[in-house]
Design a protein around this motif. Structure first.
Motif, PDB file in Angstrom:
ATOM      1  N   ALA A 128       0.839  -1.204   0.000  1.00 34.89           N
ATOM      2  CA  ALA A 128       0.000   0.000   0.000  1.00 34.89           C
ATOM      3  C   ALA A 128       0.870   1.248   0.000  1.00 34.89           C
ATOM      4  O   ALA A 128       0.619   2.186  -0.771  1.00 34.89           O
ATOM      5  N   ASN A 129       1.897   1.271   0.838  1.00 33.18           N
ATOM      6  CA  ASN A 129       2.794   2.434   0.883  1.00 33.18           C
ATOM      7  C   ASN A 129       3.520   2.633  -0.446  1.00 33.18           C
ATOM      8  O   ASN A 129       3.689   3.757  -0.910  1.00 33.18           O
ATOM      9  N   LYS A 130       3.930   1.531  -1.056  1.00 33.11           N
ATOM     10  CA  LYS A 130       4.632   1.608  -2.348  1.00 33.11           C
ATOM     11  C   LYS A 130       3.703   2.179  -3.426  1.00 33.11           C
ATOM     12  O   LYS A 130       4.088   3.059  -4.202  1.00 33.11           O
ATOM     13  N   LEU A 131       2.464   1.680  -3.466  1.00 32.82           N
ATOM     14  CA  LEU A 131       1.505   2.151  -4.475  1.00 32.82           C
ATOM     15  C   LEU A 131       1.089   3.602  -4.231  1.00 32.82           C
ATOM     16  O   LEU A 131       0.913   4.375  -5.175  1.00 32.82           O
ATOM     17  N   LEU A 132       0.943   3.982  -2.967  1.00 30.23           N
ATOM     18  CA  LEU A 132       0.581   5.372  -2.654  1.00 30.23           C
ATOM     19  C   LEU A 132       1.705   6.332  -3.036  1.00 30.23           C
ATOM     20  O   LEU A 132       1.444   7.442  -3.515  1.00 30.23           O
ATOM     21  N   ALA A 133       2.956   5.904  -2.830  1.00 28.34           N
ATOM     22  CA  ALA A 133       4.089   6.740  -3.240  1.00 28.34           C
ATOM     23  C   ALA A 133       4.096   6.893  -4.761  1.00 28.34           C
ATOM     24  O   ALA A 133       4.335   7.985  -5.288  1.00 28.34           O
ATOM     25  N   LEU A 138       1.880  10.500 -10.123  1.00 32.32           N
ATOM     26  CA  LEU A 138       1.001  10.368 -11.278  1.00 32.32           C
ATOM     27  C   LEU A 138      -0.087  11.433 -11.249  1.00 32.32           C
ATOM     28  O   LEU A 138      -0.521  11.858 -10.189  1.00 32.32           O
ATOM     29  N   ASP A 139      -0.521  11.835 -12.436  1.00 32.34           N
ATOM     30  CA  ASP A 139      -1.649  12.759 -12.581  1.00 32.34           C
ATOM     31  C   ASP A 139      -2.844  11.990 -13.115  1.00 32.34           C
ATOM     32  O   ASP A 139      -2.690  10.992 -13.822  1.00 32.34           O
ATOM     33  N   ALA A 140      -4.023  12.509 -12.818  1.00 30.24           N
ATOM     34  CA  ALA A 140      -5.230  12.030 -13.482  1.00 30.24           C
ATOM     35  C   ALA A 140      -5.277  12.766 -14.813  1.00 30.24           C
ATOM     36  O   ALA A 140      -5.590  13.947 -14.874  1.00 30.24           O
ATOM     37  N   ASP A 141      -4.891  12.067 -15.873  1.00 35.46           N
ATOM     38  CA  ASP A 141      -4.754  12.662 -17.201  1.00 35.46           C
ATOM     39  C   ASP A 141      -6.016  12.444 -18.021  1.00 35.46           C
ATOM     40  O   ASP A 141      -6.619  11.372 -17.974  1.00 35.46           O
ATOM     41  N   HIS A 142      -6.399  13.476 -18.774  1.00 33.67           N
ATOM     42  CA  HIS A 142      -7.477  13.328 -19.739  1.00 33.67           C
ATOM     43  C   HIS A 142      -6.886  12.653 -20.978  1.00 33.67           C
ATOM     44  O   HIS A 142      -6.022  13.227 -21.634  1.00 33.67           O
ATOM     45  N   VAL A 143      -7.323  11.443 -21.276  1.00 33.39           N
ATOM     46  CA  VAL A 143      -6.809  10.706 -22.431  1.00 33.39           C
ATOM     47  C   VAL A 143      -7.071  11.537 -23.689  1.00 33.39           C
ATOM     48  O   VAL A 143      -6.176  11.762 -24.487  1.00 33.39           O
ATOM     49  N   PRO A 146      -8.955  17.898 -23.148  1.00 36.81           N
ATOM     50  CA  PRO A 146     -10.031  18.876 -23.356  1.00 36.81           C
ATOM     51  C   PRO A 146      -9.657  20.011 -24.311  1.00 36.81           C
ATOM     52  O   PRO A 146     -10.514  20.524 -25.014  1.00 36.81           O
ATOM     53  N   GLN A 147      -8.374  20.382 -24.361  1.00 34.81           N
ATOM     54  CA  GLN A 147      -7.998  21.443 -25.299  1.00 34.81           C
ATOM     55  C   GLN A 147      -8.045  20.953 -26.750  1.00 34.81           C
ATOM     56  O   GLN A 147      -7.989  21.746 -27.682  1.00 34.81           O
ATOM     57  N   LEU A 148      -8.191  19.621 -26.918  1.00 39.13           N
ATOM     58  CA  LEU A 148      -8.366  19.037 -28.245  1.00 39.13           C
ATOM     59  C   LEU A 148      -9.791  18.528 -28.441  1.00 39.13           C
ATOM     60  O   LEU A 148     -10.054  17.665 -29.272  1.00 39.13           O
ATOM     61  N   GLY A 149     -10.714  19.067 -27.638  1.00 33.32           N
ATOM     62  CA  GLY A 149     -12.133  18.744 -27.783  1.00 33.32           C
ATOM     63  C   GLY A 149     -12.643  17.629 -26.904  1.00 33.32           C
ATOM     64  O   GLY A 149     -13.799  17.230 -27.016  1.00 33.32           O
ATOM     65  N   GLY A 150     -11.796  17.088 -26.018  1.00 29.58           N
ATOM     66  CA  GLY A 150     -12.192  15.964 -25.180  1.00 29.58           C
ATOM     67  C   GLY A 150     -13.103  16.354 -24.034  1.00 29.58           C
ATOM     68  O   GLY A 150     -13.085  17.497 -23.570  1.00 29.58           O
ATOM     69  N   PRO A 151     -13.905  15.407 -23.553  1.00 29.66           N
ATOM     70  CA  PRO A 151     -14.811  15.685 -22.435  1.00 29.66           C
ATOM     71  C   PRO A 151     -14.095  15.657 -21.081  1.00 29.66           C
ATOM     72  O   PRO A 151     -13.102  14.954 -20.916  1.00 29.66           O
ATOM     73  N   ASP A 152     -14.597  16.430 -20.148  1.00 25.12           N
ATOM     74  CA  ASP A 152     -14.082  16.431 -18.778  1.00 25.12           C
ATOM     75  C   ASP A 152     -14.945  15.475 -17.964  1.00 25.12           C
ATOM     76  O   ASP A 152     -15.799  15.891 -17.188  1.00 25.12           O
ATOM     77  N   THR A 153     -14.748  14.167 -18.208  1.00 27.44           N
ATOM     78  CA  THR A 153     -15.543  13.137 -17.552  1.00 27.44           C
ATOM     79  C   THR A 153     -14.619  12.074 -16.965  1.00 27.44           C
ATOM     80  O   THR A 153     -13.472  11.930 -17.388  1.00 27.44           O
ATOM     81  N   VAL A 154     -15.136  11.316 -16.013  1.00 29.80           N
ATOM     82  CA  VAL A 154     -14.352  10.286 -15.337  1.00 29.80           C
ATOM     83  C   VAL A 154     -13.888   9.213 -16.319  1.00 29.80           C
ATOM     84  O   VAL A 154     -12.753   8.741 -16.232  1.00 29.80           O
ATOM     85  N   ASP A 155     -14.740   8.842 -17.274  1.00 31.55           N
ATOM     86  CA  ASP A 155     -14.342   7.778 -18.200  1.00 31.55           C
ATOM     87  C   ASP A 155     -13.268   8.229 -19.185  1.00 31.55           C
ATOM     88  O   ASP A 155     -12.732   7.412 -19.931  1.00 31.55           O
ATOM     89  N   ASN A 156     -12.899   9.509 -19.169  1.00 24.37           N
ATOM     90  CA  ASN A 156     -11.826  10.029 -20.012  1.00 24.37           C
ATOM     91  C   ASN A 156     -10.524  10.192 -19.210  1.00 24.37           C
ATOM     92  O   ASN A 156      -9.563  10.744 -19.711  1.00 24.37           O
ATOM     93  N   LEU A 157     -10.502   9.732 -17.978  1.00 27.48           N
ATOM     94  CA  LEU A 157      -9.325   9.892 -17.123  1.00 27.48           C
ATOM     95  C   LEU A 157      -8.550   8.583 -16.993  1.00 27.48           C
ATOM     96  O   LEU A 157      -9.134   7.513 -16.869  1.00 27.48           O
ATOM     97  N   ARG A 158      -7.229   8.702 -17.000  1.00 30.90           N
ATOM     98  CA  ARG A 158      -6.305   7.594 -16.733  1.00 30.90           C
ATOM     99  C   ARG A 158      -5.109   8.191 -16.005  1.00 30.90           C
ATOM    100  O   ARG A 158      -4.805   9.375 -16.158  1.00 30.90           O
ATOM    101  N   LEU A 159      -4.400   7.367 -15.267  1.00 31.90           N
ATOM    102  CA  LEU A 159      -3.201   7.852 -14.596  1.00 31.90           C
ATOM    103  C   LEU A 159      -2.050   7.949 -15.596  1.00 31.90           C
ATOM    104  O   LEU A 159      -1.900   7.086 -16.459  1.00 31.90           O
ATOM    105  N   LEU A 160      -1.277   9.020 -15.464  1.00 33.88           N
ATOM    106  CA  LEU A 160      -0.126   9.233 -16.339  1.00 33.88           C
ATOM    107  C   LEU A 160       0.957   9.936 -15.534  1.00 33.88           C
ATOM    108  O   LEU A 160       0.664  10.762 -14.665  1.00 33.88           O
ATOM    109  N   ASP A 161       2.205   9.608 -15.857  1.00 32.99           N
ATOM    110  CA  ASP A 161       3.356  10.254 -15.237  1.00 32.99           C
ATOM    111  C   ASP A 161       3.155  11.775 -15.251  1.00 32.99           C
ATOM    112  O   ASP A 161       2.855  12.356 -16.293  1.00 32.99           O
TER     113      ASP A 161
END
Length: 191
Positions: A128-133, A138-143, A146-161
């Motif tokens: 748990a400590n390793k994963l939390l670190a 990581l950021d919650a990235d919009h796949v 939005p500046q390219l027309g994407g929606p600001d929704t949960v299903d458009n989010l993934r973790l990214l460096d």
């Protein structure tokens, strides 16, 4: 005709008037310390009458290869489907959405590896400590950005460096900021 101006600083009864300037200044101090909220621009749609802009993306040495490749593949797929265009800035994004996304992931880590009630093992706590670190980097990235027309929704989010996400987003913004809103965009990856 009588004047409406006060003749002295004291009203009837010889009670001094309040110093309005200081009271207003004190009341405004907390408001001045709050960050100013950007008002989002009205959203636009893709305008196929405008010439298509080719957005060239190259992996920088500071980007992690795996996360960069996943992000670019997703953008290329959207580009091939004709979905990318320059959205009006500033885009309407809700920071609470990404915060809630990250919090749900944090809670899932605890639920799996560090459950309440003393059921966690030492190995579980360490994981748990390793994963939390790692989550902290990581950021919650919009796949679909939005500046390219994407929606600001949960299903458009993934973790990214975090570095890759922020730097790529800034580079994209710099490249498209002067384009007319609605300009179709095609992604080209430079090897």
């Amino acid at each position: 005709m009588p004047s409406h101006k006060p003749k002295s600083s004291k009203p009837r009864g010889d009670v001094p008037k309040a110093k309005v300037g200081k009271l207003i200044g004190k009341a405004l101090e907390p408001a001045a310390k709050k960050p100013k909220k950007r008002i989002p621009a009205p959203p636009v749609t893709r305008n196929n009458d405008l010439p298509e802009y080719v957005l060239k993306i190259k992996r920088k040495p500071t980007y992690k290869k795996g996360p960069f490749d996943r992000k670019v593949r997703a953008l290329q797929k959207l580009s091939d489907e004709g979905k990318l265009f320059k959205q009006a800035n500033p885009v309407d994004k809700d920071p609470a959405l990404t915060e809630a996304y990250r919090e749900r992931i944090r809670q899932a880590i605890f639920a799996k590896y560090w459950p309440p009630g003393g059921k966690a093992t030492e190995e579980g706590k360490a994981m748990a400590n390793k994963l939390l670190a790692r989550l902290g980097r990581l950021d919650a990235d919009h796949v679909w950005d939005p500046q390219l027309g994407g929606p600001d929704t949960v299903d458009n989010l993934r973790l990214l460096d975090s570095h890759t996400n922020r730097d790529m987003g800034l580079d994209i913004w710099r490249d498209i900021q002067k384009l007319p809103d609605g300009t179709p965009i095609r992604i080209e990856v430079i090897p």
